[in-house]
Structures are given as C-alpha cells and as structure tokens.
Design a protein around this motif. Structure first.
Motif, PDB file in Angstrom:
ATOM      1  N   THR A   1     -17.247  38.450   7.796  1.00  0.00           N
ATOM      2  CA  THR A   1     -17.361  37.889   9.276  1.00  0.00           C
ATOM      3  C   THR A   1     -16.640  38.535  10.396  1.00  0.00           C
TER       4      THR A   1
ATOM      5  N   THR B   1     -19.717  32.143   2.472  1.00  0.00           N
ATOM      6  CA  THR B   1     -19.405  32.587   3.695  1.00  0.00           C
ATOM      7  C   THR B   1     -20.449  33.491   4.426  1.00  0.00           C
TER       8      THR B   1
ATOM      9  N   ASP C   1     -23.308  30.892   5.278  1.00  0.00           N
ATOM     10  CA  ASP C   1     -22.891  29.883   6.221  1.00  0.00           C
ATOM     11  C   ASP C   1     -23.054  28.441   5.559  1.00  0.00           C
TER      12      ASP C   1
END
Lengths: 157, 179
Positions: free
Chosen positions: A59, B147, B150
């Motif tokens: 991320t 992750t 999402d």
C-alpha cells in the motif's frame, strides 16, 4: 475458515476442502518457476513467510519503504561505527600514553646511568678537600686556590 | 508492445535499485501476472519484459515501481493476447522434473494434471482466481490479500472457500481424478 470441513462442500464435488487445499498447494508449487519457489510452509507459520515484508509495502511506495528502513539502519550503523571509533581511539591513546611514560622513565634511568658513568672523577686539589672557596689555602704553605689557578703548567722536556 | 510503458524518455532509475526491487517483488509480480494470464511461462516472461523495459527506460522518474511494472507487464500480456500468439513454451513442471528420475510417462501425466487444473482455474472469475493465486502461490494470509483486494479478511476467507468449492465442482464435472 480456510480449512472448512467436508460438509461445507455440496455432494456434487468429489473433493473435500482440505483435499482442494493440498491440491492447490501442490499445483502452485509446480507452477511457480524454480527460482521463485517458496520454502515448504511450516506448522503455524502461515502468513509469516519471507514475503510478509513485501506484502506490507503493497500500500505504500515500495521505494520509500525500502529507503526509510535503509536510512534507519544506516543511521544506527553510523552511530555504532562512531562509538566504536571513539572507543578504539581512546584505547590507542591510553596504551600509547602508558608506553610513552614507561619509555621516558626507562630513558631517564639510562641517562642517569650514563651521566654517572661518563662524569669525570673529581680530583682533590687540596688535602683539606673541596674547600669551595678560592680564598682558602689549599696547601700547607698557605697557597690559595686563586693563586693555584694562576700557576702556569708547562710541559717538561 | 504498442501501449506498454510510459512514453517519455529519460529516467533516473539506477541498476542497483532495479536489482533490489527485482529480488523483493519479482515473485509477487509473477503471481499477479499469473492470475491474469493463467500461464506460468507467460507470466514469467511478463516479469522479465517489465524489468527489461524498466532497465532501459529513460522517461520521467518512476515514483511507484511496483505500479509501473504491473502496468507494463499487464500491457505486454494484453498485447500478446491480442496477437493470439501461442508460441511454443515449456510445459509447466517440466523443468522442475528434469533429471530427477521421472519417466516420460509420469512427466506427461503430471503435465496433463497441471493443465486440467489450469483449465479449471480459467473458468473461475478473475477475483476468485486472483485470491487463489495469492493464497497458494504467494502463501499470503487472508489479511495480506485483503490489503491488496481492498476488502476485509473475513470477506477474503469467504471468497477463498467459495473459489475452492467452485474449482472442486469444475474439476468434478471434468472427471478430474485426485491421486
């Protein structure tokens, strides 16, 4: 949740969930190119593989993550190196100071010894010993040291 | 080849950086490409292609290497699919078995088995396949997959279970024998 019991699957399938789990693990082990094969999973270590760290950077910018951890460890490394250098330097200074002291004391002792051996032996000029004064007689006939100094000594032929 | 990679030349990306990134992320990229093309060799080629292009890239600075490489590899795979290029490639598992005392018959049986499962995976929808690839190829936990996808870890667990069940159904329909 991942390892469900057999009853979760409808009877139309010939495979249990655990069978499918094993089948898929085997399948992907063979599919994965040799150079990227993961080590065999250990009991209770699921999700703690070497790629755990890689996934954490999913991320965030990968380069930033790598950079920050590298700079942190780099800073720690610099501090450690500095401390070690200071310690090493002080050790060198202490050792060299000690060796200097011992060298100088040894030198002094040698010098004293040299002085003692090389100093000319005093010759008494008066039977009364070293009078310490030019006005005192240095012989029985009352010759003063001052006068004795003026005696010209000529070589005898 | 036409639409892959940024168009502008002039990139500061250095060799050591690329090498480090390759060590850390190439396998992950392979898994993601695999989930797209369902072909191990082609996914491997896509990884190589993406890194080669990064190496020679002289465009604007790459801010997110992973995203850049994913885009390049994905475009390369798309171009390949468009051309319907079915060039000869190694059967999966062949290189792994070479020289290990496996008979040609066993090797063919293994290749056949792999092809059957691959075909069944192809029948799944993209998300189900991607979840299975991340779980079994990358050995990621549900939280890690969540992750990327999402969504919640619980949702990933459910999706994993459903994908396995659907795959089992497809394999059963096709008469796959689990030895």
């Amino acid at each position: 949740m991942t390892n469900q019991s057999n009853s979760d699957f409808p009877e139309t399938t010939a495979f249990s969930d655990s069978q499918m789990d094993g089948l898929l693990r085997n399948f992907f082990r063979l599919e994965t190119p040799t150079s990227w094969k993961l080590p065999e999973p250990r009991q209770g270590s699921q999700g703690k593989s070497a790629l755990h760290a890689a996934s954490a950077s999913m991320t965030i910018l990968a380069s930033q993550g790598v950079g920050s951890s590298a700079s942190q460890s780099g800073r720690r490394g610099v501090v450690m190196t500095g401390t070690l250098t200071v310690l090493a330097l002080s050790l060198v200074l202490i050792v060299s100071g000690q060796s200097q002291n011992s060298a100088s004391s040894a030198l002094n002792a040698t010098h004293q010894q040299d002085k003692a051996t090389s100093a000319p032996s005093m010759m008494l000029v008066s039977p009364h010993g070293n009078s310490g004064s030019a006005e005192k007689p240095v012989s029985d006939d009352g010759l003063l040291l001052k006068e004795a100094d003026q005696i010209q000594l000529n070589p005898m032929n | 080849m036409t639409d892959s990679g940024p168009e502008q030349p002039g990139n500061p990306t250095q060799g050591p950086q690329v090498e480090q990134f390759y060590r850390e992320h190439s396998r992950e990229l392979w898994a993601l490409f695999y989930s797209m093309c369902n072909d191990p060799e082609r996914a491997y080629d896509a990884v190589q292609e993406a890194f080669v292009r990064l190496y020679v890239y002289r465009g604007e600075p790459v801010r997110d290497l992973r995203a850049w490489l994913l885009r390049v590899g994905q475009n390369w795979l798309r171009d390949l699919a468009r051309k319907k290029s079915n060039s000869c490639h190694l059967l999966p598992g062949m290189d792994d078995q070479t020289g290990q005392g496996v008979s040609p018959e066993e090797r063919m049986a293994l290749a056949e088995r792999q092809a059957q499962i691959r075909g069944a995976l192809q029948e799944l929808n993209d998300d189900d396949r991607k979840v299975l690839v991340m779980k079994y190829s990358m050995d990621w936990s549900a939280a890690q997959i969540a992750t990327v996808m999402d969504c919640s870890a619980a949702a990933i667990d459910m999706r994993l279970s459903r994908a396995r069940r659907r795959l089992a159904e497809i394999l059963t329909e096709r008469g796959f024998q689990n030895d």
